[in-house]
Design a protein around this motif. Structure first.
Motif, PDB file in Angstrom:
ATOM      1  N   ASP A  12     139.540  32.958  83.546  1.00 24.78           N
ATOM      2  CA  ASP A  12     139.867  32.009  82.482  1.00 24.78           C
ATOM      3  C   ASP A  12     139.769  30.576  82.994  1.00 24.78           C
ATOM      4  O   ASP A  12     139.198  29.702  82.326  1.00 24.78           O
ATOM      5  CB  ASP A  12     141.273  32.280  81.935  1.00 24.78           C
ATOM      6  CG  ASP A  12     141.351  33.573  81.137  1.00 24.78           C
ATOM      7  OD1 ASP A  12     140.305  34.002  80.614  1.00 24.78           O
ATOM      8  OD2 ASP A  12     142.453  34.148  81.047  1.00 24.78           O
ATOM      9  N   GLN A  15     136.058  29.627  83.580  1.00 26.26           N
ATOM     10  CA  GLN A  15     135.316  29.290  82.363  1.00 26.26           C
ATOM     11  C   GLN A  15     135.705  27.919  81.831  1.00 26.26           C
ATOM     12  O   GLN A  15     134.844  27.146  81.363  1.00 26.26           O
ATOM     13  CB  GLN A  15     135.557  30.344  81.285  1.00 26.26           C
ATOM     14  CG  GLN A  15     134.610  30.229  80.106  1.00 26.26           C
ATOM     15  CD  GLN A  15     133.157  30.379  80.518  1.00 26.26           C
ATOM     16  OE1 GLN A  15     132.785  31.397  81.115  1.00 26.26           O
ATOM     17  NE2 GLN A  15     132.327  29.370  80.223  1.00 26.26           N
ATOM     18  N   ASP A  19     132.952  24.910  81.525  1.00 24.35           N
ATOM     19  CA  ASP A  19     132.705  24.268  80.230  1.00 24.35           C
ATOM     20  C   ASP A  19     132.938  22.756  80.310  1.00 24.35           C
ATOM     21  O   ASP A  19     132.154  21.965  79.761  1.00 24.35           O
ATOM     22  CB  ASP A  19     133.620  24.868  79.156  1.00 24.35           C
ATOM     23  CG  ASP A  19     133.237  26.300  78.805  1.00 24.35           C
ATOM     24  OD1 ASP A  19     132.111  26.715  79.155  1.00 24.35           O
ATOM     25  OD2 ASP A  19     134.078  27.005  78.200  1.00 24.35           O
TER      26      ASP A  19
END
Length: 230
Positions: A12, A15, A19
């Motif tokens: 998590d 990511q 991003d």
């Protein structure tokens, strides 16, 4: 575009970081364990490594130590939930360049990536160029497999030249590597470079240490020997 590798087992968090970095025009590959990260590092060139400390298969300290032992000078930013001084000291001893304690602000991460991407790491323990190799941890220098005998000043000059190779190092930087801010005698650098050339190039071919008129000294294989002075 800056290329980074993130080795992080929290998917998590990984990511989220990927991003955000993409929005900042920073390309980011990802590996979830130390071994997979080393495989990506072997196959690709990255500007900065973002390295979690607690990783499966091979932890961050192990990854860091292996890269430095191999002579890799990629800047490393260690990401860790540990904020104890002893943990940070262990990381710096392993070869990391900077620390960022979790949880961290993504804006700060970008600033640190930008700063690290503009330089190479000074933590590397194995310097090499052509058939010349210097092991900073073991305090040994070799050319073509043969040990070199260097004076303390010669060692400092060679380390400075190897870190920059094949770029030209100005005289003042070479002087600073030996004498710091103290101004040496006008002939001191010339004398020490003469002895260094005898050690590095005397019994080997081709010569690697060259004076580039008006610019400084370089450690490289020159295509045009006429541009260099002995």
């Amino acid at each position: 575009m800056t290329r980074t590798l993130l080795i992080e087992d929290d998917l998590d968090l990984a990511q989220t970081v990927i991003d955000y970095l993409q929005l900042e025009q920073i390309d980011c590959d990802h590996a979830s364990n130390g071994v997979a990260g080393l495989n990506l590092l072997a196959d690709n060139d990255y500007d900065v490594l973002l390295l979690d400390l607690n990783l499966p298969r091979l932890d961050g300290l192990g990854v860091c130590e292996k890269l430095r032992q191999e002579g890799r000078d990629i800047p490393i930013l260690m990401l860790t939930a540990r904020d104890q001084v002893d943990d940070k000291i262990s990381g710096f001893h392993a070869g990391t360049d900077d620390y960022l304690v979790k949880p961290f602000a993504l804006e700060e991460l970008v600033v640190r990536i930008d700063a690290l991407s503009r330089r190479r790491s000074g933590q590397v323990q194995l310097l090499s160029y052509a058939d010349l190799q210097m092991n900073l941890k073991q305090r040994t220098a070799m050319r073509a497999g043969s040990p070199l005998k260097l004076s303390p000043s010669g060692w400092q000059l060679l380390e400075c030249l190897l870190r920059a190779a094949p770029e030209v190092v100005p005289r003042y930087k070479l002087e600073q590597s030996v004498w710091g801010e103290t101004t040496p005698d006008s002939n001191s650098l010339k004398v020490h470079l003469h002895h260094l050339r005898k050690a590095v190039d005397g019994a080997f071919s081709p010569p690697l240490i060259h004076t580039i008129a008006g610019h400084g000294v370089t450690l490289r294989k020159l295509d045009d020997e006429t541009t260099a002075q002995p």
